[in-house]
Design an enzyme around this catalytic site. Sequence first.
Site, short mmCIF file in Angstrom:
data_model
loop_
_atom_site.label_atom_id
_atom_site.label_comp_id
_atom_site.label_asym_id
_atom_site.label_seq_id
_atom_site.Cartn_x
_atom_site.Cartn_y
_atom_site.Cartn_z
N HIS A 89 -82.84 12.17 10.93
CA HIS A 89 -83.22 12.17 12.34
C HIS A 89 -84.15 10.99 12.64
O HIS A 89 -84.91 10.55 11.78
CB HIS A 89 -83.86 13.49 12.76
CG HIS A 89 -85.18 13.81 12.12
ND1 HIS A 89 -86.39 13.47 12.70
CD2 HIS A 89 -85.49 14.46 10.97
CE1 HIS A 89 -87.38 13.92 11.94
NE2 HIS A 89 -86.86 14.50 10.88
N ASP A 109 -86.10 10.98 15.65
CA ASP A 109 -87.21 11.39 16.50
C ASP A 109 -88.44 11.68 15.64
O ASP A 109 -88.34 11.85 14.42
CB ASP A 109 -86.83 12.61 17.32
CG ASP A 109 -86.47 13.81 16.45
OD1 ASP A 109 -85.53 13.68 15.63
OD2 ASP A 109 -87.12 14.87 16.56
N ASP A 111 -91.24 10.84 7.88
CA ASP A 111 -90.50 11.93 8.54
C ASP A 111 -89.93 11.44 9.86
O ASP A 111 -90.55 11.56 10.89
CB ASP A 111 -91.45 13.11 8.77
CG ASP A 111 -90.75 14.32 9.36
OD1 ASP A 111 -89.52 14.42 9.28
OD2 ASP A 111 -91.46 15.18 9.92
N GLU A 115 -84.80 16.67 16.11
CA GLU A 115 -84.97 17.58 14.97
C GLU A 115 -86.33 18.29 15.04
O GLU A 115 -86.47 19.42 14.57
CB GLU A 115 -84.83 16.80 13.66
CG GLU A 115 -84.69 17.66 12.42
CD GLU A 115 -86.00 18.03 11.77
OE1 GLU A 115 -86.01 18.89 10.88
OE2 GLU A 115 -87.05 17.45 12.16
#
Length: 464
Positions: free
Chosen positions: A86, A88, A117, A151
Amino acid sequence: MAIDWEKEIAHRSDEMLNDLSELVSINSQRDVEHKTEEYPLGPGPAKALKTFLSFAKRDGFETKNVDNLAGRIEYGEGEAVGILAHVDVVPEGPGWETDPFKPVIKDGKLYARGASDDKGPGLGAYYALKVIKELNLPVSKKVQLILGTDEENDWTGINHYMKSETMPEVGFSPDAQFPAINGEKGIVSFDVQFPNPSDGLVKKFESGIVANMVPQNADAVIDLNEIKSDELKDLFEQFLTGHPEIKGSIDLTDDEATIHVIGKGAHAMQPAVGINAATYLATFLTKLNLNDRQRPYFDFIAEDLHLDFAGKALGIANTHEVMGDLTLSPNIFKFDDDNASILLNIRYPKGDDGQSLTDKINQNLPKRVSATIKGHNQLPHFVPADDPLVQTLLGAYKDHTGDDSPAYTVGGGTYGRILKKGVAFGAMFPNDENVMHQPNEYIDLAKLQKATAIFADAIYRLIK
């Protein structure tokens, strides 16, 4: 011919760093306040998606943008193996020592929101696929690197993708830890609503940014017509002395005081790692002369939520021999003249579901207080440790590290659970500091290269 995966990745390290620096410079947190028909989640997530896909177009991959909500990078022919990442990020939050969207490299670590992340690991998986393509290795299957844009919230992007595109059945998500995660607990949030409080000593209490972050900061506004400022300051100083794990301050005006508490942010899957500023501040407020309408809210936080990471007071404590313990993290608090609410984030093992948790929680709430599920409820997900997918990933990891640790279960939720046989695989190594969702998030660039080599080796084993 043996392939030196780590050498191949090292040859591309400068290019990968340039791409990563560009990607993390984009503030791609969900921004529905500025959504448009073209950008359903706001311009940031769409820009990050387009940028990632542009790298793949540059390198000759087939790509697809699905309505600026999700995207796909494809290589090979035949049965598809999925890699789900992801683009985002969670909000930057307070406590940063650098600009979270201007990457800084210090001591071999790149600091930026999304570095670990999931932009760094996602890009690592892409460069792993890029190496396989550039070496022109023979493959018998197809790889689909699928990118989501929401996500960290409701999975709007990936859910939209699944409505029009076919999702592979097997694959992994590079959004967690090595050696491999073959089990993910269920994830659900509950909105706990209290009766509207009447006027009283506490005029406002708020804390928390998103459901999956332990709140690092909390604020309460106190009516100084209800308590003398000197008395309030003395009580708060005594509280801070008794709780050295937190920091705090009081700002005074003529008729009100604002109390600020600083704890430690953390990922909601590990609430005990954080220091929940809100539950500490609420615990302090219970020591004040609250009226009968305000006291139940703060007493509930102090007595039933503070430091109870297992949910014992709410009657939801549960454990599973493989998946481990249920965890409870209260992460968003809103209290003013019009609203008194708490958002609870729960990670639960097999043995429960949304309905059973709803029933248990409501049975243990104070009178006139109710809890309902907020957002989506993700059921527990598990792939047996002896499954060929898990064994292949573990084999690649062991060959690069010498570590033969088994796969395990976590409370975090990744896109891996979307796939019938999906697991989480990297990019954090065992004993690495988990900086996801925390201020000063970073990724160790040498370890990212190592993880990328492991990804490349593992992907090739799955598709050759």
